[in-house]
Design a protein around this motif. Sequence first.
Motif, PDB file in Angstrom:
ATOM      1  N   ASP A   2       0.844  -1.191   0.000  1.00  0.00           N
ATOM      2  CA  ASP A   2       0.000   0.000   0.000  1.00  0.00           C
ATOM      3  C   ASP A   2       0.880   1.242   0.000  1.00  0.00           C
ATOM      4  O   ASP A   2       1.708   1.416   0.890  1.00  0.00           O
ATOM      5  N   TYR A   3       0.734   2.058  -1.020  1.00  0.00           N
ATOM      6  CA  TYR A   3       1.559   3.264  -1.141  1.00  0.00           C
ATOM      7  C   TYR A   3       0.832   4.445  -0.509  1.00  0.00           C
ATOM      8  O   TYR A   3      -0.392   4.440  -0.439  1.00  0.00           O
ATOM      9  N   ARG A   5      -1.215   7.530  -0.260  1.00  0.00           N
ATOM     10  CA  ARG A   5      -2.215   7.900  -1.264  1.00  0.00           C
ATOM     11  C   ARG A   5      -2.319   9.400  -1.476  1.00  0.00           C
ATOM     12  O   ARG A   5      -2.350  10.166  -0.510  1.00  0.00           O
ATOM     13  N   THR A   7      -4.483  12.733  -2.968  1.00  0.00           N
ATOM     14  CA  THR A   7      -5.882  13.113  -2.751  1.00  0.00           C
ATOM     15  C   THR A   7      -6.510  13.505  -4.081  1.00  0.00           C
ATOM     16  O   THR A   7      -5.820  14.008  -4.979  1.00  0.00           O
ATOM     17  N   TYR A  27      -6.120  15.283  -8.987  1.00  0.00           N
ATOM     18  CA  TYR A  27      -5.289  14.395  -8.172  1.00  0.00           C
ATOM     19  C   TYR A  27      -4.000  15.119  -7.798  1.00  0.00           C
ATOM     20  O   TYR A  27      -3.260  15.591  -8.674  1.00  0.00           O
ATOM     21  N   ALA A  30       0.661  12.340  -2.808  1.00  0.00           N
ATOM     22  CA  ALA A  30       0.687  12.249  -1.344  1.00  0.00           C
ATOM     23  C   ALA A  30       1.638  13.271  -0.729  1.00  0.00           C
ATOM     24  O   ALA A  30       1.344  13.856   0.311  1.00  0.00           O
ATOM     25  N   ARG A  54      -7.837   3.482 -12.975  1.00  0.00           N
ATOM     26  CA  ARG A  54      -7.132   3.511 -11.678  1.00  0.00           C
ATOM     27  C   ARG A  54      -5.824   4.309 -11.756  1.00  0.00           C
ATOM     28  O   ARG A  54      -4.792   3.927 -11.205  1.00  0.00           O
ATOM     29  N   ARG A  57      -4.108   5.518  -8.409  1.00  0.00           N
ATOM     30  CA  ARG A  57      -3.368   4.472  -7.679  1.00  0.00           C
ATOM     31  C   ARG A  57      -2.013   4.209  -8.336  1.00  0.00           C
ATOM     32  O   ARG A  57      -1.011   3.995  -7.681  1.00  0.00           O
ATOM     33  N   ASP A  60       0.286   7.000  -7.473  1.00  0.00           N
ATOM     34  CA  ASP A  60       0.766   6.819  -6.089  1.00  0.00           C
ATOM     35  C   ASP A  60       1.972   5.889  -6.065  1.00  0.00           C
ATOM     36  O   ASP A  60       2.994   6.177  -5.433  1.00  0.00           O
ATOM     37  N   GLU A  61       1.838   4.760  -6.753  1.00  0.00           N
ATOM     38  CA  GLU A  61       2.895   3.745  -6.771  1.00  0.00           C
ATOM     39  C   GLU A  61       4.168   4.291  -7.424  1.00  0.00           C
ATOM     40  O   GLU A  61       5.267   4.220  -6.856  1.00  0.00           O
TER      41      GLU A  61
END
Length: 240
Positions: A2-3, A5, A7, A27, A30, A54, A57, A60-61
């Motif tokens: 889980d990275y 996240r 907003t 977006y 983080a 997605r 996500r 984020d990664e």
Amino acid sequence: MDYPRGTIKELTFHSQELNEDLQLLIYLPANFSPLYKYSLLIAQDGRDYFQLGRIGRLADEFLYQKEIENLIIVGIPYKNVADRRRKYHPEGSQNKQYIRFLAYELAPYLDKEFPTYQMGRARALIGDSLGAAVSLMTALQYPHTFGKVLLQSPYVDKKIIDLVKSFKEPELLEIYHVIGEEETEVKTTDGKISDFLTPNRELTKLISDRSFSYFYEEFQGNHTWTYWQPDLRRALKMMF
């Protein structure tokens, strides 16, 4: 894993070009800070890119692993199928206004609100199908504003082919372009069946003959998010 996240903020933006309120999904990574500078990725079919693609996500990664540069992603959702066609289709009644909204209203607004690089090379447009068509048309008309364009199975017609043919500054644009080998019978929103593959092959030949920075691939698959979603991994890494 889980990275951390980012907003996603929802904003309402009033466009004078379109004379209507548009929703924006923004977006922010983080570790977002006004002390950093950010590239921009503007997505047509905005909600689809966040929900089906997605893309948040994925960002984020990649950002956590430092695999892409600092990036703000802005999604522009369409209201319904008719609205999407009006704005994205080359013959759509609001197509010209929508392209002007992207160049003259949205880009300046984002530059004012966020710590962006404020140059074409750091602004990208992405879309699938008709969303890819309007992204390409916008970049061809405003290459100093949008220096990168990511096309997933774009709708291509004579108008788009002619725009590419008459485009004078290929060195300003970086293009990422994929299409499925099975996209010969695509059911379009107006209920017709269209061959997307043949005009895309014509488009790639045109682009390849010029000095664009260009990536093209045909994937084994059809005109769906089943293929566009995994393709985003490479698209983001390659362009950012």
